[in-house]
Write an enzyme that holds these catalytic residues in place. Structure first.
Site, PDB file in Angstrom:
ATOM      1  N   HIS A  21       0.811  -1.180  -0.124  1.00  0.00           N
ATOM      2  CA  HIS A  21       0.048  -0.202   0.008  1.00  0.00           C
ATOM      3  C   HIS A  21       0.896   1.337   0.082  1.00  0.00           C
ATOM      4  CE1 HIS A  21      -4.179   0.659  -0.033  1.00  0.00           C
ATOM      5  NE2 HIS A  21      -4.557   0.967   1.081  1.00  0.00           N
ATOM      6  N   ASN A  64      -7.242   6.274   3.911  1.00  0.00           N
ATOM      7  CA  ASN A  64      -8.473   6.554   3.426  1.00  0.00           C
ATOM      8  C   ASN A  64      -8.769   8.247   3.720  1.00  0.00           C
ATOM      9  OD1 ASN A  64      -8.317   6.305   6.326  1.00  0.00           O
ATOM     10  ND2 ASN A  64     -10.433   5.183   6.417  1.00  0.00           N
ATOM     11  N   ASP A  89      -0.574   2.185  -5.352  1.00  0.00           N
ATOM     12  CA  ASP A  89      -0.740   0.791  -5.444  1.00  0.00           C
ATOM     13  C   ASP A  89      -2.046   0.441  -6.360  1.00  0.00           C
ATOM     14  OD1 ASP A  89      -1.933   1.608  -2.898  1.00  0.00           O
ATOM     15  OD2 ASP A  89      -2.448  -0.541  -3.007  1.00  0.00           O
ATOM     16  N   ASN A 110      -9.212   3.366  -1.610  1.00  0.00           N
ATOM     17  CA  ASN A 110      -9.819   4.202  -0.486  1.00  0.00           C
ATOM     18  C   ASN A 110      -9.087   5.682  -0.503  1.00  0.00           C
ATOM     19  OD1 ASN A 110     -11.803   2.673   0.618  1.00  0.00           O
ATOM     20  ND2 ASN A 110     -10.506   1.950   2.110  1.00  0.00           N
TER      21      ASN A 110
END
Length: 194
Positions: A21, A64, A89, A110
């Site tokens: 991520h 997020n 990513d 997100n």
């Protein structure tokens, strides 16, 4: 000259540093190294490095909530969404591939969802750093928070370097040229790029 806002997505903190991520942070660190500069805390809840051509930013919120800092930076530096590049990513792109695109959906990402909502548009450039799909029945949410596998780490510096090349190409040569050059240059893990 209008500057660019280059945003790398990731989660802050050492426990996330090697996660899939955090590919966006990794690419931004490479751009900072090329610029010979260091990130500094900014009131927008991001780490920022200013160059003549661009403002490099790593939001310090969790993924997020990335949109808040991105909107604050675009307002602060008066940078319009058409000059924003977000590197993130991407599960739907195989590991070893990079894809540049303008706009589109968030594919359940997100960070992108938050940025689109905060900017009020999907029309910003994205550099999608392929991480591939999780093996077997692994939950994608768990997969993105795992570090790159040992076999992947061998090629990771090359891919991070190429991610930085893609961003520089977008800034200087535009989307079409960048797509033509880099979409053909996927890394084949079994051998050198073709």
């Amino acid at each position: 000259m209008d500057r660019w806002l280059i945003v790398g997505l990731g989660n802050p903190g050492p426990e996330y540093a090697g996660n899939r991520h955090n590919a966006g942070f990794m690419v931004l660190d490479e751009l900072a190294a090329r610029a010979g500069g260091r990130f500094k805390a900014h009131k927008s809840r991001a780490e920022v490095l200013e160059t003549r051509e661009a403002v490099l930013a790593k939001p310090l919120t969790y993924m997020n909530l990335s949109g808040g800092p991105v909107k604050a930076l675009s307002d602060f530096y008066k940078i319009t969404p058409d000059r924003v590049i977000v590197v993130h990513d991407e599960l739907d792109v195989p590991y070893g591939a990079l894809r540049a695109k303008l706009g589109g959906g968030d594919n359940g990402h997100n960070g992108l969802k938050s940025i689109t909502k905060s900017l009020g548009t999907r029309d910003y450039l994205r550099v999608r750093f392929g991480i591939g799909r999780p093996p077997g029945r692994m939950d994608p949410a768990a997969f993105v928070l795992k570090d790159f596998a040992t076999a992947e780490r061998k090629d990771l510096p090359f891919l991070v370097d190429r991610g930085a090349d893609v961003i520089e190409s977008l800034m200087t040569r535009g989307l079409d040229v960048t797509q033509n050059e880099y979409h053909r240059a996927d890394l084949h893990i079994s051998g050198p790029p073709r």
